[in-house]
Design an enzyme around this catalytic site. Sequence first.
Site, mmCIF file in Angstrom:
data_model
loop_
_atom_site.group_PDB
_atom_site.id
_atom_site.type_symbol
_atom_site.label_atom_id
_atom_site.label_comp_id
_atom_site.label_asym_id
_atom_site.label_seq_id
_atom_site.Cartn_x
_atom_site.Cartn_y
_atom_site.Cartn_z
ATOM 1 N N LYS A 126 -19.887 -63.677 32.761
ATOM 2 C CA LYS A 126 -19.448 -62.566 33.619
ATOM 3 C C LYS A 126 -18.954 -63.136 34.934
ATOM 4 O O LYS A 126 -19.358 -64.227 35.329
ATOM 5 C CB LYS A 126 -20.619 -61.607 33.896
ATOM 6 C CG LYS A 126 -20.197 -60.207 34.254
ATOM 7 C CD LYS A 126 -19.964 -59.371 33.006
ATOM 8 C CE LYS A 126 -19.779 -57.909 33.316
ATOM 9 N NZ LYS A 126 -20.021 -57.055 32.148
HETATM 10 P P1 NAD Z 1 -14.638 -48.399 36.335
HETATM 11 O O1 NAD Z 1 -14.248 -49.226 37.477
HETATM 12 O O2 NAD Z 1 -13.570 -47.932 35.396
HETATM 13 O O3 NAD Z 1 -15.448 -47.099 36.834
HETATM 14 C C1 NAD Z 1 -16.549 -47.207 37.682
HETATM 15 C C2 NAD Z 1 -16.960 -45.805 38.100
HETATM 16 O O4 NAD Z 1 -18.187 -45.888 38.828
HETATM 17 C C3 NAD Z 1 -15.947 -45.119 39.032
HETATM 18 O O5 NAD Z 1 -15.862 -43.750 38.672
HETATM 19 C C4 NAD Z 1 -16.598 -45.253 40.406
HETATM 20 O O6 NAD Z 1 -16.205 -44.237 41.323
HETATM 21 C C5 NAD Z 1 -18.053 -45.126 40.030
HETATM 22 N N1 NAD Z 1 -18.964 -45.677 41.039
HETATM 23 C C6 NAD Z 1 -18.897 -46.872 41.655
HETATM 24 N N2 NAD Z 1 -19.891 -46.985 42.555
HETATM 25 C C7 NAD Z 1 -20.592 -45.837 42.498
HETATM 26 C C8 NAD Z 1 -21.720 -45.350 43.192
HETATM 27 N N3 NAD Z 1 -22.326 -46.078 44.110
HETATM 28 N N4 NAD Z 1 -22.187 -44.098 42.869
HETATM 29 C C9 NAD Z 1 -21.565 -43.352 41.925
HETATM 30 N N5 NAD Z 1 -20.497 -43.767 41.255
HETATM 31 C C10 NAD Z 1 -20.007 -44.996 41.531
HETATM 32 O O7 NAD Z 1 -15.745 -49.246 35.530
HETATM 33 P P2 NAD Z 1 -16.157 -49.137 33.994
HETATM 34 O O8 NAD Z 1 -15.385 -50.152 33.244
HETATM 35 O O9 NAD Z 1 -16.162 -47.726 33.559
HETATM 36 O O10 NAD Z 1 -17.659 -49.677 34.058
HETATM 37 C C11 NAD Z 1 -18.756 -48.823 34.361
HETATM 38 C C12 NAD Z 1 -20.047 -49.486 33.948
HETATM 39 O O11 NAD Z 1 -20.013 -49.776 32.546
HETATM 40 C C13 NAD Z 1 -20.341 -50.823 34.629
HETATM 41 O O12 NAD Z 1 -21.719 -50.959 34.811
HETATM 42 C C14 NAD Z 1 -19.852 -51.836 33.610
HETATM 43 O O13 NAD Z 1 -20.456 -53.093 33.768
HETATM 44 C C15 NAD Z 1 -20.277 -51.148 32.326
HETATM 45 N N6 NAD Z 1 -19.562 -51.584 31.133
HETATM 46 C C16 NAD Z 1 -18.198 -51.515 31.068
HETATM 47 C C17 NAD Z 1 -17.554 -51.893 29.900
HETATM 48 C C18 NAD Z 1 -16.072 -51.757 29.736
HETATM 49 O O14 NAD Z 1 -15.583 -51.950 28.608
HETATM 50 N N7 NAD Z 1 -15.313 -51.398 30.743
HETATM 51 C C19 NAD Z 1 -18.305 -52.382 28.817
HETATM 52 C C20 NAD Z 1 -19.692 -52.431 28.925
HETATM 53 C C21 NAD Z 1 -20.304 -52.027 30.084
#
Ligand code: NAD
Length: 421
Positions: free
Chosen positions: A106
Amino acid sequence: MAESSKLYENVQKQFDRAADVMGLDEGIRTILSTPSNEIIVHFPVKMDNGKIELLKGYRVQHNNALGPYKGGLRFHPKLDINAARALATWMTWKSALAGLPYGGGKGGIKIDPKKYSMAELERITRRFTYALGDNIGPDLDIPAPDVNTNSQIMAWIADTYVQTKSPANRHNNLHVVTGKPVGSGGLEGRDRATGFGVVSTIKSWAELKGVDLKGKKYIVQGFGNVGYWASHFLALQGAVLVAVQDMSGTIYNENGIDPEALNDHSAGRKGQISGFDGAESIDSSTFFALDCDILIPAALGNQITVDNADSIKATLVAEAANGPTVVEAEAILLKKGINIIPDILCNAGGVTGSYYEWLQNKRSENWKIEDVLVLLEDKMNVAFDKTLKMAEKYDTDWRTASYIVALERLQTTYMERGLFP
Ligand code: NAD
């Protein structure tokens, strides 16, 4: 304690607990307790105003016993070495649990991407990729999207990486990243793979518990890639989205929020949900205590803490984010009888979708979305069933059980191969 130190402490406590419960071999425990490689790069980028900024990037490679390091890149002002360590470690467990031929990695860049223009973000991404050099590669370490990174960023990484290779080898290197746009070697369905997988696990839970998802209320923290797609697929099951929280605020409508309308709204506002007219804006501090059946944290780590765990009314917490629940808060949830689908299981659809993209690229093929979703659901169901069986065998909670599935696989590999030299 800094948030990132808490995140790393969290994953290590979870690992220690599982290692104790299963009696993990001491030597293997030692190997797995620390990441293999930690890469920090400082790289200069010229901004639109002509000034040069020196930026900091990370790539932590936790373990590659099962295959190349695999895991996302995030662009976030709070990213630091401990956050990267924690997230890389979770990736090792997740890939092992999902039965993939990958280890865990990561990283990302410590920036607030909102402060930069598209042209600056492109130069930042390309220069970071160049700085990482041959520390990444299609058979060495394969990044993917994470918080604040998307398919466009992946396309720039792929392009930069292949441009630095000999023309004769260019097309054998596209799978240096996954989560690319479909026109650039991406997989149809990779965009929704994580959210789809989240809902697969919720369906498995509902079947196990005899719960009809129709009419069940759910709330979602984070409405980015994962939060939106999880909302989309859960709505297709007849469940009702009643509240959403993101960086810009918290919205609530007891009669239901249409995930598609909210997604259209946020798309025009740099991904922010605030100002949506299909719900009322409420005080953000009330979010976790809202009346609902299912809570989906899909934002950042360390969100469910001892300060809010007791107020949670959901009967299921489906951890779409990585590390959303701190260890001490998990104890409170379990005591209240709340089920938790642990992150390494719940959001494993993302890395599984990435695996299919990688295979598609290796084989120079184009896969159909229908086939991808069938394969994905099958892998999620297998991981869910393995976790349940392990929970029964050791009479333990689902998180510990999911870790044991992963650790048994890693232990077997180490035992069979022995340790060089
Ligand atoms: P993203 O950047 O598309 O979205 C993140 C979201 O979280 C946004 O809506 C943002 O406004 C919100 N956010 C950020 N800080 C915040 C806070 N303090 N309070 C409330 N909301 C907040 O990211 P994503 O790809 O959707 O990832 C989200 C989570 O899922 C992360 O923990 C990431 O590690 C995990 N994840 C993502 C993937 C993937 O394929 N993208 C896979 C596995 C896990």
